[in-house]
Design a protein around this motif. Structure first.
Motif, PDB file in Angstrom:
ATOM      1  N   PRO A  16       0.849  -1.182   0.000  1.00  0.00           N
ATOM      2  CA  PRO A  16       0.000   0.000   0.000  1.00  0.00           C
ATOM      3  C   PRO A  16       0.897   1.249   0.000  1.00  0.00           C
ATOM      4  O   PRO A  16       1.916   1.272   0.675  1.00  0.00           O
ATOM      5  CB  PRO A  16      -0.775  -0.088   1.317  1.00  0.00           C
ATOM      6  CG  PRO A  16      -0.517  -1.471   1.845  1.00  0.00           C
ATOM      7  CD  PRO A  16       0.794  -1.899   1.285  1.00  0.00           C
ATOM      8  N   GLY A  47       0.802   5.609   0.236  1.00  0.00           N
ATOM      9  CA  GLY A  47       0.105   6.886   0.360  1.00  0.00           C
ATOM     10  C   GLY A  47       0.879   7.937  -0.420  1.00  0.00           C
ATOM     11  O   GLY A  47       1.089   7.808  -1.624  1.00  0.00           O
ATOM     12  N   GLY A  48       1.350   8.960   0.277  1.00  0.00           N
ATOM     13  CA  GLY A  48       2.101  10.028  -0.388  1.00  0.00           C
ATOM     14  C   GLY A  48       3.566   9.692  -0.619  1.00  0.00           C
ATOM     15  O   GLY A  48       4.310  10.497  -1.148  1.00  0.00           O
ATOM     16  N   ASN A  49       3.992   8.502  -0.199  1.00  0.00           N
ATOM     17  CA  ASN A  49       5.368   8.039  -0.382  1.00  0.00           C
ATOM     18  C   ASN A  49       6.386   8.978   0.275  1.00  0.00           C
ATOM     19  O   ASN A  49       7.440   9.248  -0.285  1.00  0.00           O
ATOM     20  CB  ASN A  49       5.674   7.878  -1.885  1.00  0.00           C
ATOM     21  CG  ASN A  49       6.895   7.007  -2.132  1.00  0.00           C
ATOM     22  OD1 ASN A  49       7.409   6.359  -1.217  1.00  0.00           O
ATOM     23  ND2 ASN A  49       7.372   6.980  -3.370  1.00  0.00           N
ATOM     24  N   THR A  50       6.036   9.466   1.449  1.00  0.00           N
ATOM     25  CA  THR A  50       6.971  10.319   2.190  1.00  0.00           C
ATOM     26  C   THR A  50       7.540   9.617   3.427  1.00  0.00           C
ATOM     27  O   THR A  50       8.261  10.230   4.214  1.00  0.00           O
ATOM     28  CB  THR A  50       6.289  11.630   2.655  1.00  0.00           C
ATOM     29  OG1 THR A  50       5.280  11.307   3.629  1.00  0.00           O
ATOM     30  CG2 THR A  50       5.670  12.392   1.509  1.00  0.00           C
ATOM     31  N   GLY A  51       7.213   8.358   3.596  1.00  0.00           N
ATOM     32  CA  GLY A  51       7.704   7.587   4.737  1.00  0.00           C
ATOM     33  C   GLY A  51       9.228   7.556   4.735  1.00  0.00           C
ATOM     34  O   GLY A  51       9.861   7.640   3.677  1.00  0.00           O
ATOM     35  N   HIS A 107      -0.573  11.443   2.915  1.00  0.00           N
ATOM     36  CA  HIS A 107      -2.014  11.199   2.983  1.00  0.00           C
ATOM     37  C   HIS A 107      -2.447  10.982   4.434  1.00  0.00           C
ATOM     38  O   HIS A 107      -1.686  10.437   5.243  1.00  0.00           O
ATOM     39  CB  HIS A 107      -2.372   9.908   2.239  1.00  0.00           C
ATOM     40  CG  HIS A 107      -2.128   9.953   0.772  1.00  0.00           C
ATOM     41  ND1 HIS A 107      -2.436   8.897  -0.056  1.00  0.00           N
ATOM     42  CD2 HIS A 107      -1.624  10.923  -0.032  1.00  0.00           C
ATOM     43  CE1 HIS A 107      -2.126   9.208  -1.304  1.00  0.00           C
ATOM     44  NE2 HIS A 107      -1.618  10.426  -1.309  1.00  0.00           N
ATOM     45  N   GLY A 112       3.636  11.188  14.273  1.00  0.00           N
ATOM     46  CA  GLY A 112       3.553  12.006  15.490  1.00  0.00           C
ATOM     47  C   GLY A 112       3.498  13.492  15.163  1.00  0.00           C
ATOM     48  O   GLY A 112       2.549  14.181  15.478  1.00  0.00           O
ATOM     49  N   ILE A 132      -6.060   0.773   4.611  1.00  0.00           N
ATOM     50  CA  ILE A 132      -6.984   1.753   5.191  1.00  0.00           C
ATOM     51  C   ILE A 132      -7.575   2.551   4.034  1.00  0.00           C
ATOM     52  O   ILE A 132      -6.844   3.092   3.194  1.00  0.00           O
ATOM     53  CB  ILE A 132      -6.231   2.688   6.167  1.00  0.00           C
ATOM     54  CG1 ILE A 132      -5.643   1.878   7.331  1.00  0.00           C
ATOM     55  CG2 ILE A 132      -7.153   3.800   6.680  1.00  0.00           C
ATOM     56  CD1 ILE A 132      -4.630   2.634   8.173  1.00  0.00           C
TER      57      ILE A 132
HETATM   58  P1  FAD Z   1       3.652   6.459   2.785  1.00  0.00           P
HETATM   59  O1  FAD Z   1       5.040   6.941   2.898  1.00  0.00           O
HETATM   60  O2  FAD Z   1       3.127   6.294   1.411  1.00  0.00           O
HETATM   61  O3  FAD Z   1       3.488   5.080   3.564  1.00  0.00           O
HETATM   62  C1  FAD Z   1       3.960   4.917   4.868  1.00  0.00           C
HETATM   63  C2  FAD Z   1       3.594   3.489   5.356  1.00  0.00           C
HETATM   64  O4  FAD Z   1       2.184   3.360   5.477  1.00  0.00           O
HETATM   65  C3  FAD Z   1       4.004   2.399   4.391  1.00  0.00           C
HETATM   66  O5  FAD Z   1       4.342   1.264   5.125  1.00  0.00           O
HETATM   67  C4  FAD Z   1       2.756   2.132   3.567  1.00  0.00           C
HETATM   68  O6  FAD Z   1       2.706   0.803   3.090  1.00  0.00           O
HETATM   69  C5  FAD Z   1       1.664   2.382   4.577  1.00  0.00           C
HETATM   70  N1  FAD Z   1       0.446   2.965   4.022  1.00  0.00           N
HETATM   71  C6  FAD Z   1       0.307   4.164   3.383  1.00  0.00           C
HETATM   72  N2  FAD Z   1      -0.983   4.388   3.107  1.00  0.00           N
HETATM   73  C7  FAD Z   1      -1.680   3.309   3.562  1.00  0.00           C
HETATM   74  C8  FAD Z   1      -3.055   2.946   3.592  1.00  0.00           C
HETATM   75  N3  FAD Z   1      -3.984   3.749   3.078  1.00  0.00           N
HETATM   76  N4  FAD Z   1      -3.405   1.769   4.158  1.00  0.00           N
HETATM   77  C9  FAD Z   1      -2.473   0.956   4.697  1.00  0.00           C
HETATM   78  N5  FAD Z   1      -1.162   1.239   4.704  1.00  0.00           N
HETATM   79  C10 FAD Z   1      -0.771   2.408   4.148  1.00  0.00           C
HETATM   80  N6  FAD Z   1       6.620  11.526  10.422  1.00  0.00           N
HETATM   81  C11 FAD Z   1       6.259  11.849  11.670  1.00  0.00           C
HETATM   82  O7  FAD Z   1       5.763  10.994  12.400  1.00  0.00           O
HETATM   83  N7  FAD Z   1       6.444  13.105  12.165  1.00  0.00           N
HETATM   84  C12 FAD Z   1       6.974  14.105  11.415  1.00  0.00           C
HETATM   85  O8  FAD Z   1       7.146  15.219  11.889  1.00  0.00           O
HETATM   86  C13 FAD Z   1       7.329  13.790  10.063  1.00  0.00           C
HETATM   87  N8  FAD Z   1       7.843  14.739   9.265  1.00  0.00           N
HETATM   88  C14 FAD Z   1       8.216  14.408   8.007  1.00  0.00           C
HETATM   89  C15 FAD Z   1       8.782  15.406   7.212  1.00  0.00           C
HETATM   90  C16 FAD Z   1       9.212  15.113   5.934  1.00  0.00           C
HETATM   91  C17 FAD Z   1       9.801  16.195   5.081  1.00  0.00           C
HETATM   92  C18 FAD Z   1       9.080  13.791   5.435  1.00  0.00           C
HETATM   93  C19 FAD Z   1       9.532  13.446   4.057  1.00  0.00           C
HETATM   94  C20 FAD Z   1       8.521  12.800   6.221  1.00  0.00           C
HETATM   95  C21 FAD Z   1       8.091  13.090   7.509  1.00  0.00           C
HETATM   96  N9  FAD Z   1       7.543  12.126   8.346  1.00  0.00           N
HETATM   97  C22 FAD Z   1       7.152  12.454   9.606  1.00  0.00           C
HETATM   98  C23 FAD Z   1       7.477  10.706   7.911  1.00  0.00           C
HETATM   99  C24 FAD Z   1       6.135  10.122   7.467  1.00  0.00           C
HETATM  100  O9  FAD Z   1       5.618   9.304   8.512  1.00  0.00           O
HETATM  101  C25 FAD Z   1       5.056  11.049   7.130  1.00  0.00           C
HETATM  102  O10 FAD Z   1       5.513  11.855   6.087  1.00  0.00           O
HETATM  103  C26 FAD Z   1       3.683  10.444   6.744  1.00  0.00           C
HETATM  104  O11 FAD Z   1       2.993  10.015   7.894  1.00  0.00           O
HETATM  105  C27 FAD Z   1       3.694   9.316   5.728  1.00  0.00           C
HETATM  106  O12 FAD Z   1       2.468   9.366   5.025  1.00  0.00           O
HETATM  107  P2  FAD Z   1       2.393   8.928   3.495  1.00  0.00           P
HETATM  108  O13 FAD Z   1       0.998   9.106   3.032  1.00  0.00           O
HETATM  109  O14 FAD Z   1       3.438   9.583   2.699  1.00  0.00           O
HETATM  110  O15 FAD Z   1       2.681   7.371   3.631  1.00  0.00           O
END
Ligand code: FAD
Ligand code: 2HG
Ligand code: ZN
Length: 539
Positions: A137, A139-143, A208, A218, A274
């Protein structure tokens, strides 16, 4: 706009604020990287960096032969579920989805699916489960732990097309959204209603809400609004066999049976997908202040924190700390002078207050700062005079994660450690790197620039970043398992907020005991008996 707000400040401060304002403008360019998901992927990375791929991981992990390889008949099935433009197979377009934000890991998926409805997610997962096709899965690929990308050829299920706000109740403050709604979009929508999303982080323009929940992010205001385990009221999720688990409740209190949604918060895509989130949102603060302070020691940082909690009490909404190296890299990355230019200080602190009465909050903050200065805890500082300056100071803090990649790459460790010991980890890592003779901020021939620290002091959460010129096993052996052993000795956690992902899956034992790991494995086995959900990660 710039000239109208700098006038309010004493002339000595004007130059630095002009610079900060120009940074704001530049940030719009920088931010396109955070928002790249909305358009075509933008390759804004250093070309020097070579991510780890299946070849480099092969020492650590092999492709599991139980998973089927993608065939043309599978794609035909997906075409019967999704419109053609929701299926990505072009190699160039796949690259963004295959690589992580740090450009540290690159998978080899040949297929991205972008469902628009929960039913489509259910059909896709059921088919993959029946056919033992592994999925990731996304989301925004920022993990930041290599969790959102495939390791081998897993199919990527992107939630980016599930981006509707479902409902908002202005009396209770309960928001219901599709999982793929971008965090900033949700917050902007709430702002119009006088509410705020109870999570804020630097990647808000791309991440996302579903991704935030999946990794239990967090962020910058956990100190005020608490963890998603408290604010998420309900979820909709699709299990690997296609079952839709629906608990999109609007209830703050519900004591009937196990609280199943909690399992999905922080499950990092290993139990299901989710698709919807119901979340309790607080009233938007009507008065805000941000102060950026220079502090001469880590001990003083802790004292300022204790004092801030005591004197600011209910209006304290964030307390962030940053070390000198993090600031040097940020200034270099942004091409700007530091907001506090009177000297080169060992530590900096950003304090935010949020309340409902500006005069009251201003008075409290000024008294607190006056006392802190008098006691010699704070050496210099600035207070934002208006919204633009508040944003500007926050932007400076939020730029650190990207600034740490300035040399080409970064090793990120996101840890909880009792406050007294927290910064000792950064110091010990720098000693190790220097002993190995591989670190220098200026010497381009060295593998590493430096280790640096910043983070959410208010939550006991350090971000140890080791800024490198390239990813290399030589660096990794110096850092790991040393970092994890160090944290375990202090009874800390190897992940405060970013999760385990691929990076830490072999290290969970440093933070969880055998029984805990066994129970986690049993839960995984129960929900995902074929192991198709985000394999090679987590545990
Ligand atoms: P993704 O990176 O796409 O995915 C993260 C994980 O969730 C992966 O394992 C994926 O498989 C899973 N996933 C994603 N969407 C779903 C779904 N719909 N259902 C089931 N699984 C899913 N994190 C913090 O906790 N605190 C911060 O202050 C913080 N600051 C950040 C700042 C920057 C500049 C960056 C690049 C990252 C930061 N992060 C921070 C890390 C990251 O946790 C967050 O950016 C965000 O929560 C990840 O969301 P995403 O949609 O990009 O998820
Ligand atoms: C932050 O607090 C994020 O800025 C990212 O959690 C931290 O990049 C990091 O290490
Ligand atoms: Zn953080």
């Amino acid at each position: 706009a710039t000239s109208s707000w700098i006038k309010k400040l004493p002339s000595t401060m004007q130059r630095r604020l002009v610079q900060t304002a120009s940074y704001l403008i530049r940030r719009n360019n920088v931010a396109c990287r955070f928002s790249r998901y909305n358009g075509l992927p933008v390759a804004s990375y250093s070309t020097k960096t070579v991510p780890f791929t299946a070849d480099t991981y092969s020492q650590k992990v092999q492709r599991d032969a139980k998973f089927k390889q993608l065939e043309s008949q599978d794609i035909e099935y997906f075409k019967s579920v999704l419109p053609e433009n929701s299926i990505i197979t072009d190699e160039d377009d796949l690259l963004f989805f295959n690589e992580d934000w740090m450009r540290k890991y690159r998978g080899q998926s040949q297929l991205v699916l972008k469902p628009k409805t929960t039913e489509q997610v259910a059909s896709i997962l059921k088919y993959c489960n029946d056919n033992k096709l592994a999925v990731v899965p996304q989301g925004g690929n920022t993990g930041l732990v290599g969790g959102s990308n495939p390791i081998f050829d897993e199919i990527i299920i992107s939630l980016s097309a599930m981006n509707k706000i479902r409902s908002f109740d202005p009396v209770s403050g309960i928001l219901k959204v599709d999982a793929g709604v971008i965090l900033e979009t949700a917050d902007q929508y709430l702002a119009e209603q006088g509410y705020i999303f109870p999570l804020d982080l630097g990647a808000k323009g791309s991440c996302h809400v579903g991704g935030n929940v999946a990794c239990n992010a967090g962020g910058l205001r956990l100190l005020r609004y608490g963890s998603l385990h408290g604010s998420v009221l309900g979820l909709e999720a699709v299990l690997p066999d296609g079952t839709v688990y629906n608990s999109m409740h609007s209830l703050r209190k519900d004591n009937t049976g196990y609280d199943l949604k909690q399992l999905f918060i922080g499950s990092e895509g290993t139990l299901g997908i989710i698709t919807g989130v119901s979340i309790l949102c607080p009233s938007r603060p009507q008065a805000q202040n941000v102060a950026f302070l220079a502090v001469s020691s880590y001990e003083a940082v802790q004292k300022v924190f204790v004092q801030a909690r005591k004197e600011l009490q209910e209006i304290l909404s964030a307390f962030e700390f940053m070390d000198n190296t993090s600031q040097k890299l940020t200034a270099k990355h942004l091409g700007l002078e530091h907001p506090i230019e009177s000297g080169d200080f060992p530590f900096y602190v950003l304090i935010e207050t949020s309340g409902s009465n500006k005069e009251h909050d201003d008075e409290k903050l000024e008294t607190f700062l006056g006392n802190a200065m008098e006691e010699g805890l704070v050496d210099d500082g600035i207070i934002a005079q208006d919204e633009a300056q508040i944003q500007s100071l926050w932007s400076w803090r939020e730029s650190i994660p990207e600034a740490t990649t300035i040399g080409g790459g970064v090793y990120k460790y996101d840890v909880s450690i009792p406050l007294a010991d927290l910064y000792g980890l950064v110091e010990d890592i720098n000693t190790r790197l220097n002993d190995a003779g591989i670190a220098s901020l200026d010497d381009e021939s060295k593998l590493v620039l430096a280790a640096l620290g910043y983070g959410h002091i208010g939550d006991g959460n350090l971000h140890l970043n080791v800024s490198v010129r390239k990813y290399s096993p030589e660096i990794e052996t110096i850092l790991e398992p040393f970092v994890y052993e160090w944290i375990a000795k202090k009874n800390g956690s190897i992940s405060a907020e970013h999760g385990l992902g691929f990076q830490k899956k072999n290290y969970i034992g440093y933070s969880k005991n055998e029984i805990e790991v066994k129970l986690i494995k049993e839960i995984k086995q129960h929900y995902d008996p074929n192991g198709i959900m985000n394999p090679y990660k987590y545990v």
